[in-house]
Design an enzyme around this catalytic site. Structure first.
Site, PDB file in Angstrom:
ATOM      1  N   ARG A   1    -111.613-106.556  39.779  1.00 20.70           N
ATOM      2  CA  ARG A   1    -110.572-106.657  38.750  1.00 20.70           C
ATOM      3  C   ARG A   1    -110.874-105.702  37.606  1.00 20.70           C
ATOM      4  NH1 ARG A   1    -109.178-112.713  37.194  1.00 20.70           N
ATOM      5  NH2 ARG A   1    -109.494-112.881  39.439  1.00 20.70           N
TER       6      ARG A   1
ATOM      7  N   SER B   1    -104.024-111.832  38.761  1.00 27.72           N
ATOM      8  CA  SER B   1    -104.045-113.268  38.495  1.00 27.72           C
ATOM      9  C   SER B   1    -103.419-113.574  37.131  1.00 27.72           C
ATOM     10  CB  SER B   1    -105.479-113.794  38.613  1.00 27.72           C
ATOM     11  OG  SER B   1    -105.517-115.186  38.494  1.00 27.72           O
ATOM     12  N   HIS B   2    -104.218-114.135  36.209  1.00 24.55           N
ATOM     13  CA  HIS B   2    -103.702-114.520  34.890  1.00 24.55           C
ATOM     14  C   HIS B   2    -104.119-113.532  33.804  1.00 24.55           C
ATOM     15  CE1 HIS B   2    -107.758-116.145  35.190  1.00 24.55           C
ATOM     16  NE2 HIS B   2    -107.826-115.988  33.880  1.00 24.55           N
TER      17      HIS B   2
ATOM     18  N   LYS C   1    -108.303-109.597  45.723  1.00 22.95           N
ATOM     19  CA  LYS C   1    -109.001-110.750  46.291  1.00 22.95           C
ATOM     20  C   LYS C   1    -109.024-110.534  47.804  1.00 22.95           C
ATOM     21  CE  LYS C   1    -107.535-113.988  42.669  1.00 22.95           C
ATOM     22  NZ  LYS C   1    -106.726-115.193  42.339  1.00 22.95           N
TER      23      LYS C   1
ATOM     24  N   ASP D   1     -99.870-120.112  37.838  1.00 21.83           N
ATOM     25  CA  ASP D   1    -100.430-118.921  37.217  1.00 21.83           C
ATOM     26  C   ASP D   1     -99.816-117.682  37.862  1.00 21.83           C
ATOM     27  OD1 ASP D   1    -101.800-118.951  39.687  1.00 21.83           O
ATOM     28  OD2 ASP D   1    -103.615-118.092  38.800  1.00 21.83           O
TER      29      ASP D   1
ATOM     30  N   ASP E   1    -100.488-115.474  40.123  1.00 22.10           N
ATOM     31  CA  ASP E   1    -100.390-115.264  41.570  1.00 22.10           C
ATOM     32  C   ASP E   1    -100.229-116.567  42.336  1.00 22.10           C
ATOM     33  OD1 ASP E   1    -103.034-116.024  41.069  1.00 22.10           O
ATOM     34  OD2 ASP E   1    -103.854-114.804  42.690  1.00 22.10           O
TER      35      ASP E   1
ATOM     36  N   ASP F   1    -101.975-119.317  42.735  1.00 20.25           N
ATOM     37  CA  ASP F   1    -103.027-120.074  43.427  1.00 20.25           C
ATOM     38  C   ASP F   1    -103.582-121.199  42.549  1.00 20.25           C
ATOM     39  OD1 ASP F   1    -104.584-118.577  41.669  1.00 20.25           O
ATOM     40  OD2 ASP F   1    -105.732-117.553  43.225  1.00 20.25           O
ATOM     41  N   ARG F   2    -103.018-121.379  41.326  1.00 16.95           N
ATOM     42  CA  ARG F   2    -103.442-122.470  40.442  1.00 16.95           C
ATOM     43  C   ARG F   2    -102.215-123.226  39.940  1.00 16.95           C
ATOM     44  NH1 ARG F   2    -105.931-121.228  35.647  1.00 16.95           N
ATOM     45  NH2 ARG F   2    -105.218-119.082  35.596  1.00 16.95           N
TER      46      ARG F   2
ATOM     47  N   THR G   1    -119.051-123.072  39.752  1.00 14.74           N
ATOM     48  CA  THR G   1    -117.699-122.637  39.434  1.00 14.74           C
ATOM     49  C   THR G   1    -117.384-121.313  40.130  1.00 14.74           C
ATOM     50  OG1 THR G   1    -117.611-123.766  37.308  1.00 14.74           O
ATOM     51  CG2 THR G   1    -116.274-121.798  37.521  1.00 14.74           C
TER      52      THR G   1
ATOM     53  N   MET H   1    -111.959-127.191  37.774  1.00 10.63           N
ATOM     54  CA  MET H   1    -111.322-127.443  36.487  1.00 10.63           C
ATOM     55  C   MET H   1    -110.291-126.380  36.152  1.00 10.63           C
ATOM     56  SD  MET H   1    -111.226-129.461  33.918  1.00 10.63           S
ATOM     57  CE  MET H   1    -110.191-129.285  32.478  1.00 10.63           C
TER      58      MET H   1
ATOM     59  N   HIS I   1    -107.791-124.267  40.583  1.00  9.43           N
ATOM     60  CA  HIS I   1    -107.853-123.956  42.016  1.00  9.43           C
ATOM     61  C   HIS I   1    -108.132-125.255  42.776  1.00  9.43           C
ATOM     62  CE1 HIS I   1    -108.049-119.524  41.650  1.00  9.43           C
ATOM     63  NE2 HIS I   1    -108.743-119.748  40.547  1.00  9.43           N
TER      64      HIS I   1
END
Length: 463
Positions: free
Chosen positions: A18, A106-107, A116, A242, A244, A246-247, A306, A326, A329
């Site tokens: 990223r 992502s975010h 990814k 989010d 993409d 995935d959350r 994490t 948390m 995901h």
């Protein structure tokens, strides 16, 4: 053979790749990454890589360059076009390649993008990402005598059909969904209507400028529009995704945010009814109510590091039916494929809460302590990991009952917990605290304040 220049170390992260566009991530980078991935694919007997990309303005050009590099390296590509990250994983599983790349920031802010990756059924992270860096930064990336071929596949209809064939709502529901102009908007409205929901849409037009609010449901400010909508209409719940998809973020009728660790309690209770005694994985940032609730439901709680890549690897190793972080995901192996998927998680949530007349009451009754959001100590590159190593060796937590060092320092107390860990993506120390009440929270924070100040007296503590 391709002669290459040096690519910046900073973009090769612990979980993925990223960076900023075009300074760090650009089509030249993507092409060389494609060649490196093709080299690895051939070594692992993989002949096709699935490629999809999010709604960022830079993503189509990066996808074209990446696919060009993969094909130049002698490996085929299956182009999904603009789709959420979970649909890349879905296509990799259902098309039996086990291998693919989601191009997504992502975010992160609009000027970021990234990759990814999964290869031969495993997520590339840590040493796998570093191996790609080594390949890209050395002369001699292989260009095949016979290039790979490109094909196209539109996965959305198959994805929705697979979910609708498995998940049944006990009753129709009225919901609001906020995609934050992320790529989730390409799928979410259609998916939830196919499940029988009456859907109110917020910001579901895919727009890489993110003109309304940032697509990150971990920040409460980004949920304000959704909360207002749910309160002002006859919607029962709000779901937020989010960038993409995935959350997942969740808000109730009264405007309460149900954070992902509390959601995980609900999913664990449901899964353990069908798989009694199973292991449920959660990360070190989660509430201690998660482990307590898993035990109470007859399951085996397993705390882990994490990071979506770390959790996925542990899920594969243990065969656990469910894992969650948390950050939002959530990974369902029971009835699904074991990858993180905010859209599917939203569907599973609705399946559970639709059995009750008052979905919000069920969610708001989930246990919780008095807790802080994620707090961050800003530091220079390299400093966070050094500080945490010293905290693990020399930190003193007088009233703690247990110290867990699997990922930073998590001190457990009879009435709460405190956590300090080094982020693997930015130069910060991440902190989180929880207590049974405000007094417990303050005491735990005071112990951490004292321990951190002793080791880093000049650090600006955010608590």
């Amino acid at each position: 053979m391709v002669t290459t220049s040096s690519f910046p170390d900073a973009v090769f992260k612990a979980y993925d790749i990223r960076g900023t566009v075009p300074e760090q991530i650009n089509p030249d980078f993507a092409h060389h990454l494609g060649l490196a991935l093709a080299q690895q694919a051939i070594s692992e007997g993989v002949d096709t890589l699935v490629v999809g990309y999010d709604g960022r303005l830079s993503s189509p050009a990066l996808s074209q360059a990446l696919r060009g590099g993969i094909q130049a390296g002698g490996v085929n590509t299956l182009d999904l076009g603009c789709v959420p990250t979970p649909l890349v994983y879905f296509a990799a599983h259902t098309k039996k390649t086990g291998s693919g790349v989601a191009i997504t920031g992502s975010h992160n802010p609009p000027n970021y993008n990234g990759f990814k990756m999964m290869m031969a059924g495993k997520t590339l992270y840590g040493a796998g990402v570093q191996a790609l860096k080594a390949s890209m930064n050395q002369d001699g990336l292989h260009v095949a005598a016979t290039p790979g071929k490109g094909a196209n596949y539109a996965p959305i209809a198959d994805y929705i059909q697979r979910i609708v064939g498995d998940i049944k709502l006990a009753r129709p529901m009225k919901i609001a969904i906020d995609c934050g102009n992320g790529v989730g908007g390409a799928v979410a409205p259609e998916l939830f209507r196919a499940l029988g929901c009456d859907v109110t849409e917020l910001f579901c037009e895919v727009d890489g400028n993110f003109p309304n609010h940032h697509p990150d449901p971990a920040d409460p400010h980004n949920l304000e529009d959704l909360i207002q909508t749910v309160k002002a209409t006859d919607c029962e719940l709000g779901l937020a995704f989010d960038g993409d998809a995935d959350r997942l973020g969740v808000v109730t009728k009264s405007g309460e945010i149900i954070w992902p660790d509390r959601q995980l309690i609900l999913y664990a209770q449901d899964v353990l009814r069908r798989e009694p005694g199973a292991t449920i994985i959660f990360d070190v940032k989660c509430s201690r109510h998660v482990a307590q609730s898993i035990r109470a439901a007859g399951g085996q709680p397993l705390m882990w590091q994490t990071g979506h890549s770390m959790i996925k690897a542990k899920l594969a190793e243990t065969g656990a039916p469910l894992a969650g972080e948390m950050s939002g995901h959530t990974f369902f192996k029971e009835r699904w494929f074991g990858f993180d998927d905010g859209l599917y998680t939203g569907a599973r949530l609705l399946e559970i809460v639709s059995r009750q007349a008052d979905a919000s009451a069920l969610l708001e009754a989930l246990p919780q302590g008095v807790s802080t959001p994620e707090l961050k100590i800003e530091m220079n590159e390299g400093e966070p990991h050094a500080l945490i190593a010293r905290l693990q060796a020399d930190g003193r937590f007088a009233t703690a009952t247990e110290i867990n060092t699997i990922d930073g320092v998590r001190a457990e107390y009879n009435d709460g917990f405190g956590l300090a860990r080094a982020s693997n993506t930015t130069p910060v120390v991440v902190l989180r605290f929880e207590g049974d009440n405000a007094q417990a929270l303050e005491r735990i924070q005071a112990e951490f304040r004292q321990a951190l100040s002793a080791l880093a007296p000049h650090a600006q503590l955010p608590f």
